[in-house]
Design an enzyme around this catalytic site. Sequence first.
Site: not given
Length: 270
Positions: A35, A139
Amino acid sequence: MQALRDDTFHRITGLMHAEIGLSFADSKKPLVTSRLSARIQRLGLGGFDEYFELISGHDDGGEFQMAVDLLTTNETYFFREPAHFDLLARELTRTKPRNLSVWSAASSFGDEAYSIAMLLADLQLQGRIGADWSVLGTDISDRVLRSASTGIFPAERLRHVSTERLKRYCLRGEDESEGLVQIQDRLREHVRFGQLNLCQDASCVGPFDVVFLRNVLIYFDAATKRNVVDRVLGRLRPGGLFFIGTAEGRAPCTTPLQALAPGVFRKVAK
């Protein structure tokens, strides 16, 4: 680029745990490597050690948030785990609330929040709930929230949305926007988004009648899971419905809950 050393891996994951409660087992080292590698190369840094120095500094230029985005963004799509939406519809049909407030507490790109909104709009049209309803999506990632606010999605993400709902609530893109779908304004006006760290105080939102906290607990260790769930449940009204991912098992918390179905609970009224 050099391989991610164990000590650097632990420094990066230790920072994530200290700042926002994310927990990464040693088995997640390949995920962290994959990632972050492309991002490190794009920034022209020498490797993972330099990247850690960047994201742990006071003047990181927003890179810590970017690292969070890269390490936590998973596949999402509309009407994921449809049995949850079916149960919600049955419960609301039974109680027929005149007003309703729903929290999508780990909303990512907004697929879940807009799915809830489609369901509630249908129930309103059918006279099963009142017109005073709203959905809040929160979020930790500002980037995904900005995307959610646009209400624009690849059509593939709406593959489980019925043809009738697509016609009622969506606009299909044409020409350079082909393959994209935009949520209509009349649905979006019921949905809002805001940034929230679930590991911090949540008293700024709610209270809610329904809370979705699905597929996010996997990022936390056992103690953090309990704290997060109890904190979120503190914003749910007694008798309200609480949803977690079906595969996440029982809700780890001290708040009294009644299990209704896999991943679905009712907050026990004291």
